[in-house]
Scaffold this motif. Sequence first.
Motif, mmCIF file in Angstrom:
data_model
loop_
_atom_site.group_PDB
_atom_site.id
_atom_site.type_symbol
_atom_site.label_atom_id
_atom_site.label_comp_id
_atom_site.label_asym_id
_atom_site.label_seq_id
_atom_site.Cartn_x
_atom_site.Cartn_y
_atom_site.Cartn_z
ATOM 1 N N THR A 14 5.409 9.319 -0.390
ATOM 2 C CA THR A 14 5.743 9.345 -1.812
ATOM 3 C C THR A 14 7.104 10.020 -1.970
ATOM 4 O O THR A 14 7.375 11.043 -1.350
ATOM 5 N N ALA A 15 7.957 9.423 -2.770
ATOM 6 C CA ALA A 15 9.290 9.971 -3.004
ATOM 7 C C ALA A 15 9.828 9.380 -4.303
ATOM 8 O O ALA A 15 9.542 8.230 -4.625
ATOM 9 N N PRO A 36 10.631 2.253 -0.274
ATOM 10 C CA PRO A 36 11.080 2.307 -1.669
ATOM 11 C C PRO A 36 10.462 3.505 -2.382
ATOM 12 O O PRO A 36 9.536 4.130 -1.870
ATOM 13 N N PRO A 37 10.939 3.824 -3.587
ATOM 14 C CA PRO A 37 10.326 4.915 -4.355
ATOM 15 C C PRO A 37 8.827 4.650 -4.559
ATOM 16 O O PRO A 37 8.408 3.502 -4.696
ATOM 17 N N ALA A 38 8.045 5.728 -4.552
ATOM 18 C CA ALA A 38 6.597 5.579 -4.728
ATOM 19 C C ALA A 38 6.017 6.854 -5.326
ATOM 20 O O ALA A 38 6.563 7.943 -5.155
ATOM 21 N N THR A 39 4.887 6.699 -6.001
ATOM 22 C CA THR A 39 4.214 7.828 -6.644
ATOM 23 C C THR A 39 3.006 8.260 -5.814
ATOM 24 O O THR A 39 2.585 7.566 -4.885
ATOM 25 N N LEU A 40 2.411 9.387 -6.177
ATOM 26 C CA LEU A 40 1.193 9.856 -5.512
ATOM 27 C C LEU A 40 0.049 8.867 -5.691
ATOM 28 O O LEU A 40 -0.792 8.703 -4.811
ATOM 29 N N ALA A 42 0.298 5.614 -5.907
ATOM 30 C CA ALA A 42 0.551 4.392 -5.133
ATOM 31 C C ALA A 42 1.651 4.652 -4.106
ATOM 32 O O ALA A 42 2.787 4.214 -4.273
ATOM 33 N N PRO A 43 1.325 5.382 -3.017
ATOM 34 C CA PRO A 43 2.355 5.686 -2.021
ATOM 35 C C PRO A 43 2.800 4.434 -1.263
ATOM 36 O O PRO A 43 2.064 3.447 -1.183
ATOM 37 N N SER A 44 4.012 4.473 -0.739
ATOM 38 C CA SER A 44 4.493 3.402 0.130
ATOM 39 C C SER A 44 3.781 3.535 1.466
ATOM 40 O O SER A 44 3.721 4.610 2.039
ATOM 41 N N ARG A 45 3.223 2.436 1.969
ATOM 42 C CA ARG A 45 2.486 2.461 3.243
ATOM 43 C C ARG A 45 3.256 1.682 4.304
ATOM 44 O O ARG A 45 3.763 0.599 4.055
ATOM 45 N N VAL A 46 3.326 2.283 5.487
ATOM 46 C CA VAL A 46 3.993 1.671 6.627
ATOM 47 C C VAL A 46 3.046 1.818 7.821
ATOM 48 O O VAL A 46 2.517 2.901 8.057
#
Length: 114
Positions: A14-15, A36-40, A42-46
């Motif tokens: 999250t950032a 990409p930018p993400a919230t708590l 909906a975090p970005s998943r890799v």
Amino acid sequence: MRWTPSGAVTLGITAPDSAAWRLTLDGRTVARGTVPPATLDAPSRVTSRLASASTGWVRGSVELEADALRADDTRWFAVRVASPPTVSVRNEGGPFLGAALSTSGRRKASRAWT
């Protein structure tokens, strides 16, 4: 975690802005990228599929680009790299147990003890 000898690492980042990340195993960079930018909520998943030539416990880390709060820039983890376990079935295990394990491809035949 246990790898035999490969596995996967899934990151949730999250950032407020896009963020660069780096994944290391035993101090060697094995993957990197940008999310990409993400919230708590909906975090970005890799997910990175990795393998290790080492066996035993392997240390790893996920690093984000440095910001004003340095304490949360690195997350550490450890993974055990080992061969898949083998299973021996004795005759008294019955035909159903032997048939079930034979589907996994890891069964090692053995004879019953008398």
